[in-house]
Design a protein around this motif. Structure first.
Motif, PDB file in Angstrom:
ATOM      1  N   GLY A 252       0.794  -1.218   0.000  1.00 61.04           N
ATOM      2  CA  GLY A 252       0.000   0.000   0.000  1.00 61.04           C
ATOM      3  C   GLY A 252       0.830   1.272   0.000  1.00 61.04           C
ATOM      4  O   GLY A 252       0.300   2.355   0.246  1.00 61.04           O
ATOM      5  N   PHE A 253       2.128   1.150  -0.299  1.00 60.72           N
ATOM      6  CA  PHE A 253       3.023   2.301  -0.334  1.00 60.72           C
ATOM      7  C   PHE A 253       3.651   2.423  -1.720  1.00 60.72           C
ATOM      8  O   PHE A 253       3.764   1.435  -2.457  1.00 60.72           O
ATOM      9  CB  PHE A 253       4.149   2.146   0.689  1.00 60.72           C
ATOM     10  CG  PHE A 253       3.731   2.335   2.109  1.00 60.72           C
ATOM     11  CD1 PHE A 253       3.735   3.600   2.686  1.00 60.72           C
ATOM     12  CD2 PHE A 253       3.346   1.252   2.894  1.00 60.72           C
ATOM     13  CE1 PHE A 253       3.361   3.773   4.011  1.00 60.72           C
ATOM     14  CE2 PHE A 253       2.973   1.421   4.211  1.00 60.72           C
ATOM     15  CZ  PHE A 253       2.979   2.689   4.778  1.00 60.72           C
TER      16      PHE A 253
ATOM     17  N   TRP B 141       6.015   6.955   4.318  1.00 63.46           N
ATOM     18  CA  TRP B 141       4.839   7.710   4.744  1.00 63.46           C
ATOM     19  C   TRP B 141       4.881   9.146   4.217  1.00 63.46           C
ATOM     20  O   TRP B 141       3.842   9.720   3.885  1.00 63.46           O
ATOM     21  CB  TRP B 141       4.743   7.721   6.264  1.00 63.46           C
ATOM     22  CG  TRP B 141       4.055   6.509   6.830  1.00 63.46           C
ATOM     23  CD1 TRP B 141       4.633   5.441   7.443  1.00 63.46           C
ATOM     24  CD2 TRP B 141       2.650   6.251   6.826  1.00 63.46           C
ATOM     25  NE1 TRP B 141       3.680   4.521   7.822  1.00 63.46           N
ATOM     26  CE2 TRP B 141       2.450   4.993   7.456  1.00 63.46           C
ATOM     27  CE3 TRP B 141       1.535   6.945   6.354  1.00 63.46           C
ATOM     28  CZ2 TRP B 141       1.189   4.427   7.633  1.00 63.46           C
ATOM     29  CZ3 TRP B 141       0.276   6.384   6.531  1.00 63.46           C
ATOM     30  CH2 TRP B 141       0.106   5.142   7.155  1.00 63.46           C
TER      31      TRP B 141
ATOM     32  N   ARG C 157       3.586   8.974   0.764  1.00 69.72           N
ATOM     33  CA  ARG C 157       2.498   8.031   0.499  1.00 69.72           C
ATOM     34  C   ARG C 157       1.345   8.674  -0.281  1.00 69.72           C
ATOM     35  O   ARG C 157       0.690   8.019  -1.084  1.00 69.72           O
ATOM     36  CB  ARG C 157       1.960   7.458   1.809  1.00 69.72           C
ATOM     37  CG  ARG C 157       1.002   6.286   1.576  1.00 69.72           C
ATOM     38  CD  ARG C 157       0.684   5.528   2.838  1.00 69.72           C
ATOM     39  NE  ARG C 157       0.125   4.218   2.527  1.00 69.72           N
ATOM     40  CZ  ARG C 157      -0.198   3.300   3.436  1.00 69.72           C
ATOM     41  NH1 ARG C 157       0.021   3.553   4.721  1.00 69.72           N
ATOM     42  NH2 ARG C 157      -0.700   2.143   3.076  1.00 69.72           N
TER      43      ARG C 157
ATOM     44  N   MET D 113      -5.527   3.211  -4.260  1.00 74.13           N
ATOM     45  CA  MET D 113      -5.496   2.727  -2.877  1.00 74.13           C
ATOM     46  C   MET D 113      -6.831   2.183  -2.389  1.00 74.13           C
ATOM     47  O   MET D 113      -7.024   1.972  -1.196  1.00 74.13           O
ATOM     48  CB  MET D 113      -4.989   3.845  -1.955  1.00 74.13           C
ATOM     49  CG  MET D 113      -3.579   4.277  -2.294  1.00 74.13           C
ATOM     50  SD  MET D 113      -2.939   5.585  -1.220  1.00 74.13           S
ATOM     51  CE  MET D 113      -1.428   6.031  -2.097  1.00 74.13           C
TER      52      MET D 113
ATOM     53  N   LYS E 202     -11.165   3.706   1.922  1.00 74.26           N
ATOM     54  CA  LYS E 202      -9.867   3.142   2.287  1.00 74.26           C
ATOM     55  C   LYS E 202      -8.778   4.212   2.272  1.00 74.26           C
ATOM     56  O   LYS E 202      -7.877   4.218   3.126  1.00 74.26           O
ATOM     57  CB  LYS E 202      -9.513   2.002   1.339  1.00 74.26           C
ATOM     58  CG  LYS E 202     -10.382   0.760   1.518  1.00 74.26           C
ATOM     59  CD  LYS E 202      -9.917  -0.372   0.615  1.00 74.26           C
ATOM     60  CE  LYS E 202     -10.765  -1.627   0.843  1.00 74.26           C
ATOM     61  NZ  LYS E 202     -10.348  -2.745  -0.038  1.00 74.26           N
TER      62      LYS E 202
ATOM     63  N   LEU F  14      -6.359   5.439   5.409  1.00 76.00           N
ATOM     64  CA  LEU F  14      -4.896   5.556   5.371  1.00 76.00           C
ATOM     65  C   LEU F  14      -4.458   6.957   5.779  1.00 76.00           C
ATOM     66  O   LEU F  14      -3.465   7.128   6.504  1.00 76.00           O
ATOM     67  CB  LEU F  14      -4.383   5.229   3.969  1.00 76.00           C
ATOM     68  CG  LEU F  14      -4.555   3.779   3.502  1.00 76.00           C
ATOM     69  CD1 LEU F  14      -4.160   3.643   2.037  1.00 76.00           C
ATOM     70  CD2 LEU F  14      -3.725   2.834   4.362  1.00 76.00           C
TER      71      LEU F  14
ATOM     72  N   GLN G 166      -4.677   7.169   9.472  1.00 80.45           N
ATOM     73  CA  GLN G 166      -3.548   6.483  10.086  1.00 80.45           C
ATOM     74  C   GLN G 166      -2.302   7.364  10.038  1.00 80.45           C
ATOM     75  O   GLN G 166      -1.510   7.410  10.989  1.00 80.45           O
ATOM     76  CB  GLN G 166      -3.297   5.158   9.360  1.00 80.45           C
ATOM     77  CG  GLN G 166      -2.239   4.282  10.013  1.00 80.45           C
ATOM     78  CD  GLN G 166      -2.001   2.983   9.247  1.00 80.45           C
ATOM     79  OE1 GLN G 166      -2.647   2.714   8.232  1.00 80.45           O
ATOM     80  NE2 GLN G 166      -1.062   2.188   9.729  1.00 80.45           N
ATOM     81  N   ASN G 167      -2.141   8.069   8.937  1.00 87.55           N
ATOM     82  CA  ASN G 167      -1.003   8.969   8.774  1.00 87.55           C
ATOM     83  C   ASN G 167      -0.954   9.996   9.907  1.00 87.55           C
ATOM     84  O   ASN G 167       0.117  10.283  10.457  1.00 87.55           O
ATOM     85  CB  ASN G 167      -1.112   9.676   7.421  1.00 87.55           C
ATOM     86  CG  ASN G 167      -0.010  10.681   7.187  1.00 87.55           C
ATOM     87  OD1 ASN G 167       1.153  10.323   7.155  1.00 87.55           O
ATOM     88  ND2 ASN G 167      -0.376  11.940   7.025  1.00 87.55           N
TER      89      ASN G 167
END
Length: 737
Positions: A534-535, A559, A562, A576, A581, A585, A588-589
């Motif tokens: 996912g990166f 990150w 990203r 992504m 989703k 992300l 989360q970052n």
């Protein structure tokens, strides 16, 4: 009775004038000490990289107290230092760039000491006054003190020293401090006792090892003294040559000495030029024609007030106004003016030309928000700045990345592409448009010399300009491979963005073939997306993924980049897994503290929630990151290097309520204003315009946007265009909790 009424009227009128005179103006809120510590907000973070310089907006030369010997990696003034070694006319724009063509002077009493650390005098911040138009400090000279003051214009400055009674008062001039054994630079000084002046030049270019040295480059200076000196001499290293009038050397200068009475003021006028001593004299005549120190202070104050008043802020605290107007101050220091009343020295062909020029463009940083901000607060400078870059292209063969003052191969990408395309799309076109497009097209399609033979490391020493190092691989493979060039992932993403910007200009010019080709390569960043992790991740030439996912990034981590394809946000969202989703992300970052506000690549990330139908999260994060978490009215006041105004420009846009996520388009993402009212005076030539920005019901709890109207018409998406903003009179946010 009539006389009594008249006296009352005069009293009321006079009182009103006093109140008006005492009212603080935007210039009074600027705190140039913000960002000056070397330390950052936390361990392993760097400071703001700013300095409390004095001079006009976009001044060619910055005049500042020098607390240590500056170099690449250290500014002339660092807040933590406790001594001053001189007062310098510097051209160092930021901490990771070099100085060039500088000169400094230092007052002293007693036994003559000329070397920097020998002549250093202690000072306390409690004695400092730092303003855009004036700086003062008291130096501890043992039993006595010397007061030092600075006033300045753009190319010329004044240093005023108040001495104690002394038979041995001195002013020491340091013309050069070349301690780099790789560089042969020698400066020259000449003392003229009859005229009471010192002239000379300094050819030092601290960054010359990065690409090339300039044979004809010299920083010329003239220093004139208000008091005749009784003795004089020169020095080189620790050798003092009394009564000698001329000197050359690598670490050297001159001195003048005189007797002073208690509190006697001695003033030095300094003129600088990159063209000649004759031009330095012309600069002095134009900017500081006499010895009236206070008039220079007032004139510079008036210039700053004129520029800062382009945004009126209402409803903020005193500290908030200081943060805001200091941010504006920081956005109007660089790029620096490089022309001198109709002529300029070019560091790209080493010759003098007619015209207007700017230099020290921190393009990797400033394309994001500084240059878009100029479209509102400095529209008259936008086309001249582009013209300056086009002159560099004509004289050196390429647009610059980080000129200092010539090519430096610092940072990656060719973001002059973004600056020029963004300005063109927004209607700034007072330059040779075909020449501009040719320059952008060359960036996109022509690899630099020796491209496939070099890894293009950061600050790699070479005789060739890097441009887009790794472009050959980007074209042939669709990405830059990590085993062929450094910072491969960041390069691929940033080349893709630059291609997108050039494509926008190509489309507007009807160049369909180029547009179709460039818009396709603008998606090359997708070739480095690893669906398993996912990166975006580094790949080798053979297509395989590198064993370490942390290779291939510039000033960051996986990150950090990203969400780095700021030109293709819908494409990233699709890549992504869709909006839900993607938003997870993003969350989360931020929740796991991967977001780094102290560096530029992620400055648009807060606004990406707008693209996921979650504008409230954007608004929430704006409140958090425009707070004291990142910006404070204190020397330790910037959470990261300001990088020639980018940290500051981000703040200005963000507190006003909109941000240019994708320069190269006219779309701004809406955020949430942080103060009740702004008046943005974005005058174009002969067209005065004002946009009022109102935040109704704004409070500590009401940080979310309930509705937005533009001239009373609803804005139904979290986006607005440049053309809408510049043609409107009122942007209203209705705030809620």
């Amino acid at each position: 009775m009539k006389l009594f009424s008249l006296l009352i009227a005069v009293f009321i009128s006079t009182s009103s004038l006093v109140l008006i005179a005492d009212e603080k103006l935007p210039v009074d809120y600027v705190n140039p000490l913000i960002g000056t510590p070397f330390a950052g907000f936390h361990d392993h973070l760097e400071g703001g990289g700013t300095m409390p310089c004095v001079g006009w907006p976009f001044a060619m030369t910055n005049f500042v107290a020098q607390t240590d010997q500056n170099r690449i990696g250290r500014m002339p003034y660092v807040y933590e230092d406790s001594h001053i070694i001189g007062f310098t006319a510097t051209h160092q724009p930021t901490v990771w760039m070099g100085d060039y063509g500088y000169v400094s002077i230092m007052p002293a009493i007693g036994k003559l000491k000329v070397l920097p650390y020998d002549r250093a005098l202690p000072f306390s911040h409690t004695s400092e006054i730092a303003k855009p138009e004036y700086y003062a400090v008291t130096l501890d000279a043992g039993e006595d003190a010397i007061k030092a003051e600075i006033a300045a214009a753009s190319r010329c400055g004044m240093f005023r020293f108040t001495f104690p009674a002394s038979d041995d008062a001195h002013i020491i001039v340091q013309a050069i401090n070349n301690t780099d054994t790789r560089k042969p630079y020698e400066a020259f000084v000449n003392i003229d006792p009859e005229k009471g002046q010192i002239t000379g030049y300094n050819p030092d270019q601290m960054g010359s090892h990065l690409v090339r040295s300039l044979e004809n480059f010299k920083g010329y200076f003239i220093i004139q003294f208000s008091k005749p000196f009784s003795s004089y001499g020169t020095w080189s290293d620790d050798t003092i040559s009394a009564s000698q009038k001329s000197q050359t050397g690598r670490r050297m200068g001159a001195y003048v000495s005189f007797s002073t009475s208690k509190d006697e003021q001695v003033t030095a006028r300094i003129a600088t030029s990159f063209i000649s001593l004759e031009q330095a004299r012309t600069n002095l005549e134009n900017e500081i024609p006499n010895w009236d120190f206070d008039s220079v202070v007032q004139a510079t104050r008036d210039k700053w007030q004129h520029e800062l008043a382009r945004i009126e802020l209402d409803g903020a605290t005193e500290d908030q106004k200081a943060i805001f107007y200091t941010a504006m101050f920081h956005t109007m220091l660089f790029p620096r003016e490089f022309s001198e009343y109709g002529s300029y020295y070019s560091a790209f062909d080493d010759m003098v030309h007619e015209g207007i020029s700017y230099n020290d463009f921190s393009l990797w940083d400033t394309f994001r928000a500084v240059h878009p901000l100029y479209h509102f607060i400095q529209p008259e400078r936008v086309s001249p700045m582009i013209q300056a870059m086009l002159q560099m292209y004509q004289q050196g063969g390429w647009l610059p990345k980080w000129p200092n003052p010539t090519y430096s191969n610092i940072m990656i990408g060719t973001h002059a592409d973004s600056v020029i395309a963004d300005a063109y799309i927004k209607g700034f076109r007072d330059y040779n448009i075909q020449l501009a497009y040719d320059a952008l097209r060359k960036d996109a399609f022509e690899p630099p010399y020796g491209d496939t033979a070099s890894r293009w490391g950061d600050r790699q020493e070479t005789n060739h300009y890097e441009a887009r190092g790794g472009l050959s691989w980007y074209h042939s493979l669709g990405y830059v491979p990590e085993d062929k060039a450094n910072e491969s992932v960041s390069r691929t993403i940033e080349f893709s963005y630059d291609d997108f910007c050039i494509a926008q200009m190509a489309q507007a010019l009807g160049k369909d073939y180029d547009y179709n080709r460039l818009i396709k390569t603008s998606t090359n960043y997708r070739n480095l997306y690893n669906p398993q992790t996912g990166f975006f991740a580094p790949r080798f030439f053979n297509g395989s993924w590198c064993p370490s996912a942390h290779w291939g990034f510039s000033e960051g981590s996986p990150w950090t980049y990203r969400f780095g394809a700021l030109h293709d946000i819908p494409g990233m969202i699709s890549l992504m897994g869709g909006k839900q989703k993607f938003a997870a992300l993003l969350e989360q970052n931020f929740s796991e503290a991967h977001y780094r506000h102290d560096n530029e690549p992620g400055h648009h990330y807060i606004y990406l929630f707008d693209y996921c139908d979650m504008p409230r999260r954007t608004q929430e994060l704006i409140r958090k990151h425009t707070s004291s978490e990142n910006y404070r009215n204190a020397p330790l006041g910037l959470n990261g290097n300001d990088d020639c105004g980018q940290m500051s420009a981000w703040y200005i846009f963000s507190v006003m309520g909109f941000y240019p996520v994708t320069p190269g388009t006219d779309i701004f993402a809406l955020g949430a204003p942080q103060y009740p009212a702004f008046k943005l005076h974005h005058n174009t030539p002969n067209t005065p315009r004002t946009l009022e920005i109102i935040a109704k019901n704004l409070s500590q709890q009401n940080k979310y946007v309930h509705s937005v109207t533009l001239d009373d018409k609803p804005i139904t998406t979290p986006f607005i265009t440049y053309s809408q903003l510049i043609n409107a009179k009122k942007l209203t946010f209705e705030m809620t909790h």
